[in-house]
Design a protein around this motif. Sequence first.
Motif, PDB file in Angstrom:
ATOM      1  N   UNK A  73      38.040  43.538  37.105  1.00  0.00           N
ATOM      2  CA  UNK A  73      38.883  44.869  36.480  1.00  0.00           C
ATOM      3  C   UNK A  73      40.106  44.130  36.606  1.00  0.00           C
ATOM      4  N   UNK A  74      40.701  43.643  38.250  1.00  0.00           N
ATOM      5  CA  UNK A  74      42.716  43.580  37.939  1.00  0.00           C
ATOM      6  C   UNK A  74      42.458  42.791  37.499  1.00  0.00           C
ATOM      7  N   UNK A  75      42.275  41.803  37.626  1.00  0.00           N
ATOM      8  CA  UNK A  75      42.091  40.749  36.329  1.00  0.00           C
ATOM      9  C   UNK A  75      42.315  40.765  35.423  1.00  0.00           C
ATOM     10  N   UNK A  76      40.845  41.410  34.613  1.00  0.00           N
ATOM     11  CA  UNK A  76      40.793  41.545  33.015  1.00  0.00           C
ATOM     12  C   UNK A  76      42.232  42.854  32.457  1.00  0.00           C
ATOM     13  N   UNK A 107      47.339  31.132  46.695  1.00  0.00           N
ATOM     14  CA  UNK A 107      47.168  29.143  46.739  1.00  0.00           C
ATOM     15  C   UNK A 107      46.269  29.042  46.321  1.00  0.00           C
ATOM     16  N   UNK A 108      46.934  27.576  45.834  1.00  0.00           N
ATOM     17  CA  UNK A 108      45.921  26.649  44.729  1.00  0.00           C
ATOM     18  C   UNK A 108      44.397  26.553  45.264  1.00  0.00           C
ATOM     19  N   UNK A 109      44.556  26.518  46.454  1.00  0.00           N
ATOM     20  CA  UNK A 109      43.134  25.598  46.878  1.00  0.00           C
ATOM     21  C   UNK A 109      42.460  27.090  46.694  1.00  0.00           C
ATOM     22  N   UNK A 110      42.725  28.390  47.646  1.00  0.00           N
ATOM     23  CA  UNK A 110      41.931  29.419  47.753  1.00  0.00           C
ATOM     24  C   UNK A 110      41.530  29.682  46.337  1.00  0.00           C
ATOM     25  N   UNK A 111      42.613  29.763  45.312  1.00  0.00           N
ATOM     26  CA  UNK A 111      42.296  30.374  44.288  1.00  0.00           C
ATOM     27  C   UNK A 111      41.131  28.733  43.313  1.00  0.00           C
ATOM     28  N   UNK A 142      39.886  36.104  50.596  1.00  0.00           N
ATOM     29  CA  UNK A 142      41.586  36.018  50.786  1.00  0.00           C
ATOM     30  C   UNK A 142      41.803  36.838  49.120  1.00  0.00           C
ATOM     31  N   UNK A 143      41.321  35.977  48.066  1.00  0.00           N
ATOM     32  CA  UNK A 143      41.372  36.857  46.380  1.00  0.00           C
ATOM     33  C   UNK A 143      40.566  37.000  46.466  1.00  0.00           C
ATOM     34  N   UNK A 144      39.449  37.618  46.527  1.00  0.00           N
ATOM     35  CA  UNK A 144      38.630  38.409  45.939  1.00  0.00           C
ATOM     36  C   UNK A 144      39.055  39.776  46.356  1.00  0.00           C
ATOM     37  N   UNK A 145      39.047  39.744  47.423  1.00  0.00           N
ATOM     38  CA  UNK A 145      39.510  41.521  48.669  1.00  0.00           C
ATOM     39  C   UNK A 145      40.931  41.215  47.440  1.00  0.00           C
ATOM     40  N   UNK A 149      37.056  42.137  43.630  1.00  0.00           N
ATOM     41  CA  UNK A 149      35.897  41.351  43.104  1.00  0.00           C
ATOM     42  C   UNK A 149      35.252  41.620  43.920  1.00  0.00           C
ATOM     43  N   UNK A 150      33.999  43.372  44.201  1.00  0.00           N
ATOM     44  CA  UNK A 150      33.296  43.271  44.989  1.00  0.00           C
ATOM     45  C   UNK A 150      31.597  42.269  45.117  1.00  0.00           C
ATOM     46  N   UNK A 151      31.504  42.157  44.038  1.00  0.00           N
ATOM     47  CA  UNK A 151      30.259  41.069  44.880  1.00  0.00           C
ATOM     48  C   UNK A 151      30.414  40.254  45.149  1.00  0.00           C
ATOM     49  N   UNK A 152      31.392  39.658  44.522  1.00  0.00           N
ATOM     50  CA  UNK A 152      32.360  38.316  45.557  1.00  0.00           C
ATOM     51  C   UNK A 152      32.399  38.060  46.938  1.00  0.00           C
ATOM     52  N   UNK A 153      32.712  39.678  47.089  1.00  0.00           N
ATOM     53  CA  UNK A 153      32.880  40.374  48.901  1.00  0.00           C
ATOM     54  C   UNK A 153      31.802  40.585  49.090  1.00  0.00           C
ATOM     55  N   UNK A 154      30.733  40.999  49.353  1.00  0.00           N
ATOM     56  CA  UNK A 154      30.249  40.984  49.875  1.00  0.00           C
ATOM     57  C   UNK A 154      29.125  40.485  50.236  1.00  0.00           C
TER      58      UNK A 154
END
Length: 369
Positions: A73-76, A107-111, A142-145, A149-154
């Motif tokens: 939702x943050x990216x949205x 960071x590009x690689x993180x992204x 790092x990026x998901x938090x 993005x809870x579904x990816x962090x979980x």
Amino acid sequence: MSAPNVQEKNSPSYPHQENAEEAALCERHPTLYIAEGDIVLSAPARRKLADGSDERRSQYFRVHRAVLYKHSAVLRKMLTVVGRRTSRRTASAVVYDGVPHAPLSDDGEDLAAFLHACYRPGELCEHLEKRGLSPAAEAILRIASKYECNALMEPILRIIRGWPTTVDAWEKWDAALDAESFHHSSLGRCSEDCRSCISKRLPTPSHALNLARLYCAEALPGIFYSIARTPTGQFVTWSRELDLGWVCDIRPEDQERLIEGRKKLKTECEKLVDVVLAPPRAPSLETGACRREECEKFKDWLADTIFAQNSYDVLGLLKRCASTFQYGRRVDDGEYLELCSLCQKEVWCRIRKEKSRVWDNLPNIFNLA
Ligand SMILES: [Zn+2]
Ligand SMILES: [Zn+2]
């Protein structure tokens, strides 16, 4: 999941850019620049050159807004305004390759790792099962938090949360590690298909501490204890790093915590014998305390053997004591000794109490309060 590829040759310069040098350092991601994507994201990336210097690049991704919005939702909120004119009089929005362009500071690689996971969340679970908390998984976290993005962090957090946070969980975990090391020694190594292995899923001690500090502080005492109980010069039980020394790359403040913590653990170990094997208390006036000779002899034997071991592993010592007195023991002169049921019960209660006390005291022992 493979680590994001680094393109060997520079990408061609793009027509809209006038500065050729700047253009040469813009690189379209080899797999995440999707022709049908409706937004371009760019992020700074670094690459080490042969002469040791850093080359700064901009990594470009062309992706689908819908995929990003589904995860965050943050990216949205952040990206819906990109490409929109705020009023008729403002200049047209930033466009790259025909679609709106949002430069990000990540960071590009993180992204890249994160975007890959957005497109293929199923692969993330597979990756975690096989490789555990790898650098790529940490990058995704790092990026998901950041973008919630809870579904990816979980699934990633579940590994860190698997660390024991109670004394009962510790005992189960410790037993599982024992079973695992037995399995490995009979096998000779960790085989490709031992997927459930704790040691395969967990990060190195220094990473574990960093991750727990960021995402799961309640796991810290258990992690510190796991490292501190390891005898100097040996590998930390859970770690898959075979050439790992005791403190390896742990940061200085934490090394200090471990060294001070070990001193306190050793003192705890030395005190145990007087607490656990103290003279029995009379449960009631009628029965009186146990004065059985065999019980005294067995307690002396326990004090001279198990409790005399020089160790930092207070909980391990209590565990060994519990399993020994429970079944009785044939001592050196061939005599079989056993505690009476009264003493058994009392020693058992004291051991339970000591385990909980030591566990609850770990934040003080490692100066984490
Ligand atoms: Zn294994
Ligand atoms: Zn007794």
